[in-house]
Design a protein around this motif. Structure first.
Motif, PDB file in Angstrom:
ATOM      1  N   TYR A 165       0.935  -1.136   0.104  1.00  0.00           N
ATOM      2  CA  TYR A 165       0.048   0.048   0.043  1.00  0.00           C
ATOM      3  C   TYR A 165       0.801   1.197   0.028  1.00  0.00           C
ATOM      4  N   CYS A 183       0.622   5.468   0.101  1.00  0.00           N
ATOM      5  CA  CYS A 183      -0.327   6.427   0.394  1.00  0.00           C
ATOM      6  C   CYS A 183       0.486   7.773   0.916  1.00  0.00           C
ATOM      7  N   SER A 228      -4.129  12.634  -1.075  1.00  0.00           N
ATOM      8  CA  SER A 228      -5.000  12.216  -2.191  1.00  0.00           C
ATOM      9  C   SER A 228      -4.680  11.011  -2.943  1.00  0.00           C
ATOM     10  N   ARG A 229      -3.265  10.728  -2.732  1.00  0.00           N
ATOM     11  CA  ARG A 229      -2.861   9.741  -3.589  1.00  0.00           C
ATOM     12  C   ARG A 229      -2.450   8.441  -3.031  1.00  0.00           C
ATOM     13  N   GLU A 230      -2.966   7.386  -3.427  1.00  0.00           N
ATOM     14  CA  GLU A 230      -2.858   6.092  -2.824  1.00  0.00           C
ATOM     15  C   GLU A 230      -2.819   4.801  -3.914  1.00  0.00           C
ATOM     16  N   ARG A 248      -7.028  -1.963   7.020  1.00  0.00           N
ATOM     17  CA  ARG A 248      -7.854  -1.435   5.757  1.00  0.00           C
ATOM     18  C   ARG A 248      -9.338  -1.555   6.509  1.00  0.00           C
ATOM     19  N   GLY A 306     -11.000   2.421   3.551  1.00  0.00           N
ATOM     20  CA  GLY A 306     -10.004   3.043   4.238  1.00  0.00           C
ATOM     21  C   GLY A 306      -8.683   2.462   4.173  1.00  0.00           C
ATOM     22  N   ILE A 337      -5.834   7.397   3.839  1.00  0.00           N
ATOM     23  CA  ILE A 337      -6.704   8.042   3.002  1.00  0.00           C
ATOM     24  C   ILE A 337      -8.056   7.183   3.232  1.00  0.00           C
ATOM     25  N   ASN A 359     -11.799   6.627   1.549  1.00  0.00           N
ATOM     26  CA  ASN A 359     -12.519   7.068   0.199  1.00  0.00           C
ATOM     27  C   ASN A 359     -13.806   7.005   0.316  1.00  0.00           C
ATOM     28  N   LYS A 368     -13.909   9.090  -3.779  1.00  0.00           N
ATOM     29  CA  LYS A 368     -13.173  10.615  -3.680  1.00  0.00           C
ATOM     30  C   LYS A 368     -12.491  10.267  -2.211  1.00  0.00           C
ATOM     31  N   PRO A 369     -11.129  10.464  -2.504  1.00  0.00           N
ATOM     32  CA  PRO A 369     -10.170  10.262  -1.349  1.00  0.00           C
ATOM     33  C   PRO A 369      -9.920  11.699  -0.744  1.00  0.00           C
ATOM     34  N   ALA A 419      -7.550  10.156   5.970  1.00  0.00           N
ATOM     35  CA  ALA A 419      -8.356   9.498   6.925  1.00  0.00           C
ATOM     36  C   ALA A 419      -8.052   9.727   8.297  1.00  0.00           C
TER      37      ALA A 419
END
Length: 217
Positions: A92, A94, A98-100, A158, A170, A183, A185, A189-190, A193
């Motif tokens: 993962y 992250c 906004s980017r993951e 997760r 998440g 993050i 979602n 839409k991210p 978290a």
């Protein structure tokens, strides 16, 4: 008065006998000395057995079957976590904003791995000496990273659920120092978290209590 003939003859014989005895004694001594005056060839010594232990090949590093890793990218802008179980891996990436990307793949016997995700995302790394070194590509950017062993509560988490009609997904990376990067979602839409409780995985999203669970392949 001259000695008589027989007496002279006897005397001459006696002198000759003494001379011959002396000659034989000298010759015998020389012969005996000569018989022992021989250069002996030395017998080579028997080889001494070596007591040094045989050289053994370097042992091959045994890769851990179940292990988790977490770390930061080289530029300290994002986090990476990888969970390994029996030759399978889930990763993962992250940045906490906004980017993951979620990635998965196999871990080879030499510790190398090539994990892939959606939209061409890719993680290439090598598990060696108790850590993972590699690079991850998400979108049009590539990051170098190092991930060290992550012992619970650090690791990868997760949570998925439906909250007030929205699909919630998440992802969280809990680093070894307790820092969290994640993050959440909502219908794709991210956004950053909320924190989870690493001990229980509890997290509240829009007033609803969810449980984030450790991720394994």
């Amino acid at each position: 008065m001259k000695p008589s003939g027989p007496l002279f003859t006897l005397l001459a014989g006696l002198l000759l006998g003494i001379f011959m005895l002396s000659l034989n004694a000298t010759t015998g001594t020389r012969a005996t000395s000569s018989s022992h005056d021989v250069t002996a060839t030395p017998t080579p010594a028997a080889p001494v057995p070596s007591t040094a232990p045989p050289t053994s090949p370097s042992p091959t590093e045994t890769l851990p079957a179940d292990s988790d890793y977490a770390g930061r990218t080289a530029d300290d802008t994002a986090s990476v976590a990888v969970s390994v179980r029996d030759g399978k891996a889930i990763g993962y990436f992250c940045d906490g904003r906004s980017r993951e990307s979620w990635l998965k793949g196999d871990v080879k016997d030499d510790g190398s791995m090539a994990l892939s995700g959606t939209d061409g995302a890719r993680l290439d790394g090598v598990l060696r000496a108790g850590k993972i070194d590699g690079k991850v590509k998400v979108g049009d950017r590539t990051w170098q990273f190092t991930a060290a062993p992550a012992v619970k509560p650090s690791g990868l988490y997760r949570a998925t659920a439906e909250v007030r009609g929205a699909k919630i997904v998440g992802g969280w990376i809990v680093l070894q120092n307790g820092r969290q990067v994640g993050i959440l979602n909502r219908d794709g839409k991210p956004a950053a978290a909320p924190r989870i409780d690493p001990a229980s995985g509890a997290v509240t999203v829009d007033g609803t209590r969810l449980t984030a669970r450790p991720v394994v392949p």
